[in-house]
Motif scaffolding. Structure first.
Motif, mmCIF file in Angstrom:
data_model
loop_
_atom_site.group_PDB
_atom_site.id
_atom_site.type_symbol
_atom_site.label_atom_id
_atom_site.label_comp_id
_atom_site.label_asym_id
_atom_site.label_seq_id
_atom_site.Cartn_x
_atom_site.Cartn_y
_atom_site.Cartn_z
ATOM 1 N N GLN A 18 0.918 -0.948 0.355
ATOM 2 C CA GLN A 18 -0.414 0.031 -0.095
ATOM 3 C C GLN A 18 1.049 1.493 -0.395
ATOM 4 O OE1 GLN A 18 -3.018 -0.591 -0.931
ATOM 5 N NE2 GLN A 18 -3.258 -2.474 -0.427
ATOM 6 N N GLY A 19 1.860 0.860 -1.104
ATOM 7 C CA GLY A 19 2.660 2.262 -0.903
ATOM 8 C C GLY A 19 3.685 2.843 -0.311
ATOM 9 N N VAL A 20 4.106 1.456 0.636
ATOM 10 C CA VAL A 20 5.638 1.669 2.819
ATOM 11 C C VAL A 20 6.294 0.786 1.792
ATOM 12 C CG1 VAL A 20 4.885 1.434 4.523
ATOM 13 C CG2 VAL A 20 3.288 2.611 3.874
ATOM 14 N N GLU A 21 7.098 1.136 2.502
ATOM 15 C CA GLU A 21 8.336 0.030 1.523
ATOM 16 C C GLU A 21 8.658 -0.060 3.361
ATOM 17 O OE1 GLU A 21 11.958 0.078 -0.818
ATOM 18 O OE2 GLU A 21 13.350 0.332 0.977
ATOM 19 N N LEU A 22 8.670 -1.391 3.311
ATOM 20 C CA LEU A 22 8.835 -2.204 4.835
ATOM 21 C C LEU A 22 9.764 -3.119 5.015
ATOM 22 C CD1 LEU A 22 7.297 -2.140 7.783
ATOM 23 C CD2 LEU A 22 6.691 -4.444 7.311
ATOM 24 N N ARG A 23 11.505 -2.467 5.457
ATOM 25 C CA ARG A 23 12.358 -3.938 5.909
ATOM 26 C C ARG A 23 12.272 -4.020 7.163
ATOM 27 N NH1 ARG A 23 16.184 -2.842 1.672
ATOM 28 N NH2 ARG A 23 15.013 -0.721 0.011
ATOM 29 N N VAL A 24 13.310 -5.337 6.862
ATOM 30 C CA VAL A 24 12.780 -5.687 8.666
ATOM 31 C C VAL A 24 14.774 -6.692 9.284
ATOM 32 C CG1 VAL A 24 13.008 -8.691 10.096
ATOM 33 C CG2 VAL A 24 11.088 -8.218 7.853
#
Length: 193
Positions: free
Chosen positions: A172-178
């Protein structure tokens, strides 16, 4: 020959055969017991050898995992040199003070977040909800993995299993890095695209 002499010879032969059988049985048990004891020593030596090889393999695996994590973080830095990335020691909980420091240093479009296992937190002014369903320890190679659920208001949620350190998730337009995964929480870097 008389009957007495025949009985004496039969008795002598029977005594000889009995003594011979007793010697053979005693010898068999002696060899059996000695072989059984020798087998225990051989099994213990093989077990010790395999334990030593396993410990050496685990040390090499830990070293390789640390190198992979360092390479992933270097790759993230090279993609966006302005971003500061936390380097956590393997299998250690995330330091909340470090994540807060990262949050202060990141641009207004992004943030760092530590989500405890079994909880849900919001990010980016409640545009994104991150739930850490569970964390678990996996083998081959040894590492922590997580089960996550991402949600956004009015959108379908996204559930992911076997998430590892270094995974990048677009939602949804968000980049999530673990960034880190431990037994108790998961550390993320969250930015708008």
């Amino acid at each position: 020959m008389t009957h007495k002499e025949i009985y004496k010879k039969i008795a002598a032969v029977l005594t000889f055969v009995t003594v011979l059988i007793a010697i053979l049985i005693g010898g068999f048990f002696s060899v059996y017991v000695a072989g059984k004891t020798d087998g225990k020593d051989t099994n213990q030596a093989a077990t010790d050898l395999y334990k030593g090889q396993m410990e050496a393999s685990q040390r090499e695996l830990t070293s390789a995992r640390e190198q992979i994590t360092k390479l992933k973080l270097d790759l993230q830095r090279s993609e966006d040199p302005q971003r500061t990335v936390a380097l956590a020691r393997p299998n250690c909980p995330v330091d909340p003070a470090t994540l807060e420091l990262l949050q202060e240093k990141t641009s207004p479009a992004g943030m760092s977040l530590s989500v405890p296992s079994g909880q849900t937190l919001s990010a980016l002014d409640e545009h994104l909800f991150i739930s850490v369903v569970a964390t678990s320890f996996a083998t081959s190679p040894f590492r922590y993995i997580a089960t996550l659920t991402l949600g956004s208001p009015g959108q379908a949620s996204l559930k992911m299993d076997n998430v590892e350190v270094g995974n990048v998730i677009q939602y949804q337009g968000v980049e999530l890095r673990v960034l880190t995964i431990s037994a108790v929480n998961v550390g993320f870097s969250v930015t708008r695209r």
